[in-house]
Design an enzyme around this catalytic site. Sequence first.
Site, PDB file in Angstrom:
ATOM      1  N   SER A 281      -3.178   2.248  -6.243  1.00 30.30           N
ATOM      2  CA  SER A 281      -3.220   2.599  -7.664  1.00 30.30           C
ATOM      3  C   SER A 281      -3.338   4.121  -7.825  1.00 30.30           C
ATOM      4  O   SER A 281      -2.500   4.854  -7.317  1.00 30.30           O
ATOM      5  CB  SER A 281      -4.368   1.843  -8.357  1.00 30.30           C
ATOM      6  OG  SER A 281      -4.250   1.926  -9.766  1.00 30.30           O
TER       7      SER A 281
ATOM      8  N   GLU B  65       5.270   0.158  -7.041  1.00 26.75           N
ATOM      9  CA  GLU B  65       4.665  -0.898  -7.861  1.00 26.75           C
ATOM     10  C   GLU B  65       3.959  -0.217  -9.022  1.00 26.75           C
ATOM     11  O   GLU B  65       3.823   1.005  -9.053  1.00 26.75           O
ATOM     12  CB  GLU B  65       3.694  -1.741  -7.030  1.00 26.75           C
ATOM     13  CG  GLU B  65       2.518  -0.973  -6.434  1.00 26.75           C
ATOM     14  CD  GLU B  65       1.299  -0.919  -7.321  1.00 26.75           C
ATOM     15  OE1 GLU B  65       1.041  -1.888  -8.052  1.00 26.75           O
ATOM     16  OE2 GLU B  65       0.586   0.098  -7.292  1.00 26.75           O
TER      17      GLU B  65
ATOM     18  N   HIS C  58      -0.923  -4.305  -7.343  1.00 29.97           N
ATOM     19  CA  HIS C  58      -1.966  -4.796  -8.233  1.00 29.97           C
ATOM     20  C   HIS C  58      -1.994  -6.318  -8.370  1.00 29.97           C
ATOM     21  O   HIS C  58      -2.853  -6.855  -9.049  1.00 29.97           O
ATOM     22  CB  HIS C  58      -1.800  -4.182  -9.628  1.00 29.97           C
ATOM     23  CG  HIS C  58      -2.164  -2.733  -9.707  1.00 29.97           C
ATOM     24  ND1 HIS C  58      -1.314  -1.736  -9.295  1.00 29.97           N
ATOM     25  CD2 HIS C  58      -3.283  -2.112 -10.153  1.00 29.97           C
ATOM     26  CE1 HIS C  58      -1.891  -0.558  -9.498  1.00 29.97           C
ATOM     27  NE2 HIS C  58      -3.083  -0.761 -10.008  1.00 29.97           N
TER      28      HIS C  58
END
Length: 310
Positions: A118, A216, A280
Amino acid sequence: MTAGSLHRPDRLVPGARVAVVAPSGPVPADRLEAGLDILRGWDLEPVPAAHVRDVHPEFGYLGGTDADRAADLQRAWCDPDIDAVICARGGYGVQRMVDLVDWAAMRAARPKVFVGYSDITALHEAFAVRLGVSTLHGPMAGAFDFLKNARAQGHLRATLFEPETVRTIAAPEGGRVLVPGTARGVTLGGCLSLLASDLGTPFARRSARGGLLCLEDVGEESYRLDRYLTQLLRAGWFDGVAGVLLGSWAECDDPDLPALLSDRLGGLGVPVIDAFGFGHGDGALTVPFGIEGELDTTAGTLTLAVPALA
């Protein structure tokens, strides 16, 4: 900088000391304690950083001040008695602290395992460009997936202790092929929005040339994903990329998303596979960055040339 194999840190052994840091957002106390207990259950010795439980005095979305978060990371990395550094969570905040780190001191220290995803994408890039060290894009100690999902826990644990057992990483249910083919390159990437945000900063790599690019994101509307991809395309950042692996798009709820990804990435002329199972989403796989590998979209596999850790 173009993609090239990076220095692999040593694998972990029982009793290894693992620093837990919070370079981004604040960590709920109960989740942090649960994550520390899991690490202890793996026969590791977790060492919470001095400011891992902090919350910024003005901006509650940050886990402590920028200077304290940077100091925690640097202290953990430079401590010769620490064998790995695992981030507690993502959120936002790395870009505020990354240039406060003494990267010369970091380069002088022994390379060690580094884990996160992230917002931690900015640190994966910094470790690659500034240190030349490979890293692990994987579950974090205070994140729900690490705490609750057996597949996420098991794949990370195998990567840390027995990396030769997970040299072939298989997409759940084979993934979704957008452009078929095979490709060889060095893994890199992370969260799409963070990679786009890194463009133009002093130490950002100029392109993903030679790389197997892993992308992502979470909670983004399609027009925003379109904007990030288009920005990277216009900047030439995809020039020379060898192949693209797309992970989870959690909370990116648009039935036209596969069409958008094909539209923006299909013209690269390289193999592209979606739904590869990192990021995630539930049960996220751990993907090493900075390691040469081969993508086979038909088999739905990424096979590493060497184990993720030495």
